[in-house]
Design a protein around this motif. Structure first.
Motif, PDB file in Angstrom:
ATOM      1  N   ASP A  32      55.049  95.537 -27.150  1.00 16.58           N
ATOM      2  CA  ASP A  32      54.500  94.584 -26.186  1.00 16.58           C
ATOM      3  C   ASP A  32      53.200  93.989 -26.720  1.00 16.58           C
ATOM      4  O   ASP A  32      52.558  94.560 -27.604  1.00 16.58           O
ATOM      5  N   GLN A  33      52.811  92.865 -26.175  1.00 13.76           N
ATOM      6  CA  GLN A  33      51.549  92.255 -26.565  1.00 13.76           C
ATOM      7  C   GLN A  33      50.398  93.150 -26.128  1.00 13.76           C
ATOM      8  O   GLN A  33      50.400  93.687 -25.013  1.00 13.76           O
ATOM      9  N   LEU A  34      49.400  93.318 -26.996  1.00 15.43           N
ATOM     10  CA  LEU A  34      48.311  94.247 -26.738  1.00 15.43           C
ATOM     11  C   LEU A  34      47.187  93.607 -25.930  1.00 15.43           C
ATOM     12  O   LEU A  34      46.847  92.438 -26.122  1.00 15.43           O
ATOM     13  N   ASP A  35      46.613  94.407 -25.038  1.00 17.58           N
ATOM     14  CA  ASP A  35      45.438  93.996 -24.271  1.00 17.58           C
ATOM     15  C   ASP A  35      44.238  93.968 -25.222  1.00 17.58           C
ATOM     16  O   ASP A  35      43.941  94.951 -25.891  1.00 17.58           O
ATOM     17  N   GLN A  36      43.532  92.833 -25.285  1.00 18.06           N
ATOM     18  CA  GLN A  36      42.393  92.700 -26.183  1.00 18.06           C
ATOM     19  C   GLN A  36      41.060  92.787 -25.451  1.00 18.06           C
ATOM     20  O   GLN A  36      40.023  92.441 -26.005  1.00 18.06           O
ATOM     21  N   GLY A  37      41.075  93.285 -24.223  1.00 18.30           N
ATOM     22  CA  GLY A  37      39.839  93.476 -23.475  1.00 18.30           C
ATOM     23  C   GLY A  37      38.958  94.540 -24.109  1.00 18.30           C
ATOM     24  O   GLY A  37      39.423  95.402 -24.854  1.00 18.30           O
ATOM     25  N   LEU A  38      37.654  94.497 -23.803  1.00 16.80           N
ATOM     26  CA  LEU A  38      36.680  95.389 -24.430  1.00 16.80           C
ATOM     27  C   LEU A  38      37.015  96.863 -24.227  1.00 16.80           C
ATOM     28  O   LEU A  38      37.020  97.652 -25.172  1.00 16.80           O
ATOM     29  N   ASP A  39      37.297  97.259 -22.991  1.00 17.20           N
ATOM     30  CA  ASP A  39      37.556  98.674 -22.715  1.00 17.20           C
ATOM     31  C   ASP A  39      38.804  99.166 -23.443  1.00 17.20           C
ATOM     32  O   ASP A  39      38.826 100.278 -23.980  1.00 17.20           O
ATOM     33  N   HIS A  40      39.837  98.346 -23.458  1.00 14.50           N
ATOM     34  CA  HIS A  40      41.066  98.753 -24.144  1.00 14.50           C
ATOM     35  C   HIS A  40      40.846  98.786 -25.652  1.00 14.50           C
ATOM     36  O   HIS A  40      41.390  99.649 -26.354  1.00 14.50           O
ATOM     37  N   MET A  98      41.400 102.086 -28.014  1.00 11.00           N
ATOM     38  CA  MET A  98      42.258 102.144 -29.206  1.00 11.00           C
ATOM     39  C   MET A  98      41.466 102.564 -30.435  1.00 11.00           C
ATOM     40  O   MET A  98      41.971 103.320 -31.287  1.00 11.00           O
ATOM     41  N   MET A  99      40.237 102.095 -30.564  1.00 13.48           N
ATOM     42  CA  MET A  99      39.398 102.506 -31.694  1.00 13.48           C
ATOM     43  C   MET A  99      39.146 104.011 -31.649  1.00 13.48           C
ATOM     44  O   MET A  99      39.249 104.703 -32.670  1.00 13.48           O
ATOM     45  N   LYS A 100      38.830 104.513 -30.468  1.00 12.51           N
ATOM     46  CA  LYS A 100      38.598 105.957 -30.316  1.00 12.51           C
ATOM     47  C   LYS A 100      39.865 106.752 -30.625  1.00 12.51           C
ATOM     48  O   LYS A 100      39.810 107.776 -31.323  1.00 12.51           O
ATOM     49  N   ASP A 101      40.996 106.290 -30.115  1.00  7.55           N
ATOM     50  CA  ASP A 101      42.257 107.000 -30.341  1.00  7.55           C
ATOM     51  C   ASP A 101      42.582 107.077 -31.826  1.00  7.55           C
ATOM     52  O   ASP A 101      42.988 108.133 -32.338  1.00  7.55           O
ATOM     53  N   ASN A 102      42.409 105.962 -32.538  1.00  9.88           N
ATOM     54  CA  ASN A 102      42.707 105.945 -33.970  1.00  9.88           C
ATOM     55  C   ASN A 102      41.732 106.814 -34.752  1.00  9.88           C
ATOM     56  O   ASN A 102      42.124 107.524 -35.679  1.00  9.88           O
ATOM     57  N   ASP A 150      29.402  89.653 -29.807  1.00  2.98           N
ATOM     58  CA  ASP A 150      28.588  90.700 -29.177  1.00  2.98           C
ATOM     59  C   ASP A 150      29.439  91.858 -28.649  1.00  2.98           C
ATOM     60  O   ASP A 150      29.078  93.027 -28.800  1.00  2.98           O
ATOM     61  N   GLU A 151      30.552  91.554 -28.004  1.00  5.05           N
ATOM     62  CA  GLU A 151      31.375  92.628 -27.437  1.00  5.05           C
ATOM     63  C   GLU A 151      31.977  93.486 -28.538  1.00  5.05           C
ATOM     64  O   GLU A 151      32.107  94.700 -28.386  1.00  5.05           O
ATOM     65  N   HIS A 152      32.347  92.886 -29.665  1.00  6.02           N
ATOM     66  CA  HIS A 152      32.886  93.670 -30.780  1.00  6.02           C
ATOM     67  C   HIS A 152      31.792  94.547 -31.395  1.00  6.02           C
ATOM     68  O   HIS A 152      32.042  95.684 -31.783  1.00  6.02           O
ATOM     69  N   LEU A 153      30.565  93.998 -31.490  1.00  6.20           N
ATOM     70  CA  LEU A 153      29.452  94.794 -31.999  1.00  6.20           C
ATOM     71  C   LEU A 153      29.181  95.977 -31.082  1.00  6.20           C
ATOM     72  O   LEU A 153      28.936  97.103 -31.552  1.00  6.20           O
ATOM     73  N   LEU A 154      29.229  95.751 -29.779  1.00  4.17           N
ATOM     74  CA  LEU A 154      29.038  96.838 -28.821  1.00  4.17           C
ATOM     75  C   LEU A 154      30.103  97.916 -29.004  1.00  4.17           C
ATOM     76  O   LEU A 154      29.795  99.112 -29.003  1.00  4.17           O
ATOM     77  N   ALA A 155      31.352  97.505 -29.175  1.00  8.48           N
ATOM     78  CA  ALA A 155      32.440  98.469 -29.385  1.00  8.48           C
ATOM     79  C   ALA A 155      32.162  99.328 -30.614  1.00  8.48           C
ATOM     80  O   ALA A 155      32.398 100.550 -30.611  1.00  8.48           O
ATOM     81  N   LYS A 156      31.641  98.728 -31.662  1.00 11.63           N
ATOM     82  CA  LYS A 156      31.364  99.474 -32.890  1.00 11.63           C
ATOM     83  C   LYS A 156      30.203 100.448 -32.715  1.00 11.63           C
ATOM     84  O   LYS A 156      30.203 101.537 -33.303  1.00 11.63           O
ATOM     85  N   LEU A 157      29.234 100.083 -31.893  1.00 15.50           N
ATOM     86  CA  LEU A 157      28.138 101.007 -31.623  1.00 15.50           C
ATOM     87  C   LEU A 157      28.624 102.215 -30.827  1.00 15.50           C
ATOM     88  O   LEU A 157      28.121 103.330 -31.001  1.00 15.50           O
ATOM     89  N   VAL A 158      29.591 102.002 -29.953  1.00 15.64           N
ATOM     90  CA  VAL A 158      30.197 103.125 -29.228  1.00 15.64           C
ATOM     91  C   VAL A 158      30.892 104.061 -30.214  1.00 15.64           C
ATOM     92  O   VAL A 158      30.761 105.283 -30.130  1.00 15.64           O
ATOM     93  N   LEU A 159      31.627 103.485 -31.168  1.00 14.51           N
ATOM     94  CA  LEU A 159      32.316 104.311 -32.172  1.00 14.51           C
ATOM     95  C   LEU A 159      31.324 104.975 -33.112  1.00 14.51           C
ATOM     96  O   LEU A 159      31.529 106.113 -33.529  1.00 14.51           O
ATOM     97  N   LEU A 160      30.251 104.283 -33.441  1.00 13.36           N
ATOM     98  CA  LEU A 160      29.217 104.878 -34.296  1.00 13.36           C
ATOM     99  C   LEU A 160      28.656 106.137 -33.654  1.00 13.36           C
ATOM    100  O   LEU A 160      28.450 107.155 -34.323  1.00 13.36           O
ATOM    101  N   GLU A 161      28.421 106.078 -32.361  1.00 14.76           N
ATOM    102  CA  GLU A 161      27.915 107.244 -31.633  1.00 14.76           C
ATOM    103  C   GLU A 161      28.911 108.404 -31.701  1.00 14.76           C
ATOM    104  O   GLU A 161      28.525 109.564 -31.893  1.00 14.76           O
ATOM    105  N   LEU A 162      30.202 108.093 -31.585  1.00 17.05           N
ATOM    106  CA  LEU A 162      31.230 109.127 -31.651  1.00 17.05           C
ATOM    107  C   LEU A 162      31.307 109.729 -33.054  1.00 17.05           C
ATOM    108  O   LEU A 162      31.403 110.956 -33.209  1.00 17.05           O
TER     109      LEU A 162
END
Length: 360
Positions: free
Chosen positions: A177-185, A189-193, A95-107
């Protein structure tokens, strides 16, 4: 540790903490700003959404989160689509990954709207294919349009069960360094890329052109983590054909499809790639852009194809051990008799065929 998230809503208000309080609409404007408090940091957003949906059912409309600004209607629609899709279930989004993709879809659609392009929808199957690609890349520490089996984007998408035409953007982060895999981060990263690709300038603006291609109507988004790697893929899809199908029997290939209303068949392009050959991580990382065709091409105009009205069929034999890539090109302009012109047409299929191929 305490984590606080706001859930603005319309027509109702709530605070969840052991007891559910129902308040009148007179106070809703004020109460809508009341937060979910005292929620442990490890309690996932997906769990909260699930709990709220059980309490309020389908009658309550709320924004999922003021920060993410995804409506409850959109959220529920894509959650249903995510459950209904049965292909590539091992790469299904949480669910959290799907939410992240909907945020990117909007962008993405914000950028497309700015340039007067039609919006794209999230393609759940293309998301899973993109997840598969991104996870393989992150796990093996490479980034690019080829994989270590020597396959290009249209090869992978077709093998995964896709029949439409796909155009890929690929980006990623390599960290010490090891990457933070939390939703906000993750969203950051998706937005930055995405923004790195959107802000490209000519002549090195292939990713930007792909984002703004007027013919795209769907997109699949994928991400994958390695220990110190994040890979992000955008698979833009032209999904227009109706009842499209491919049948492969030994060396014989038969395709069938229906051209959509207000469009016309322009041509079919059949190109050939060499058999897939394993590539090293270094070799994959050294490759850059890819051509959306094989090394040799057979071009068939509309009158070379067997069509009855909008329903079309075509059969051919494979060349030795080559990998055939079949693109149907359509246009909004009706072809003129005795005039062959592919300008204004665009690809809407991405079948591949080779001896022994089994499609998902």
């Amino acid at each position: 540790l305490i984590k606080r998230r706001n859930f603005p809503c319309e027509g109702s208000a709530f605070t969840v903490f052991n007891t559910l309080y129902s308040l009148s609409s007179v106070f809703s404007k004020y109460i809508c700003e009341v937060s979910f408090k005292f929620i442990h940091k490890k309690l996932s957003l997906a769990f909260l959404l699930f709990a709220v949906s059980l309490i309020f059912g389908n009658s309550t409309y709320c924004q999922i989160n003021e920060e993410y600004n995804i409506s409850n209607e959109i959220w529920k629609w894509y959650k249903i689509k995510n459950e209904e899709e049965k292909r590539l279930e091992e790469f299904k989004d949480a669910d959290e990954h799907l939410l992240a993709k909907l945020v990117l879809l909007e962008l993405i659609n914000k950028h497309r709207k700015k340039h007067h392009k039609q919006p794209v929808e999230l393609d759940i199957h293309a998301c899973r294919s993109a997840n598969k690609t991104a996870q393989n890349a992150a796990r093996n520490n490479y980034m690019g349009h080829w994989d270590m089996q020597g396959r290009k984007p249209y090869h992978r998408y077709a093998i995964d069960g896709g029949q439409a035409h796909v155009s890929e953007n690929a980006s990623g982060v390599f960290s010490t360094d090891q990457l933070d895999q939390g939703l906000d981060h993750m969203i950051s990263m998706m937005k930055d890329n995405h923004m790195l690709m959107y802000k490209e300038r000519p002549p090195s603006d292939g990713h930007r052109k792909n984002i703004l291609d007027e013919h795209h109507n769907f997109v699949g988004l994928g991400m994958g983590y390695g220990e110190k790697t994040f890979c992000y893929y955008e698979e833009f899809v032209n999904n227009y054909l109706i009842n499209s199908d491919i049948q492969i029997s030994k060396q014989n290939v038969e395709i069938s499809f229906t051209v959509p209303k207000n469009h016309y068949l322009t041509a079919i392009s059949i190109s050939y790639d060499s058999p897939f050959k394993t590539m090293s991580r270094i070799a994959v990382n050294a490759k850059r852009s890819y051509l959306d065709e094989g090394k040799s091409t057979v071009f068939l105009w509309d009158d070379d194809v067997n069509c009855e009205g909008k329903n079309c069929q075509y059969s051919f034999k494979l060349k030795d051990n080559k990998v055939a890539y079949i693109k149907v090109l359509i246009s909004k302009k009706k072809p003129k008799e005795h005039v062959k012109d592919s300008r204004g047409s665009f690809p809407v299929s991405g079948w591949i065929a080779y001896k022994g191929l089994e499609l998902d």
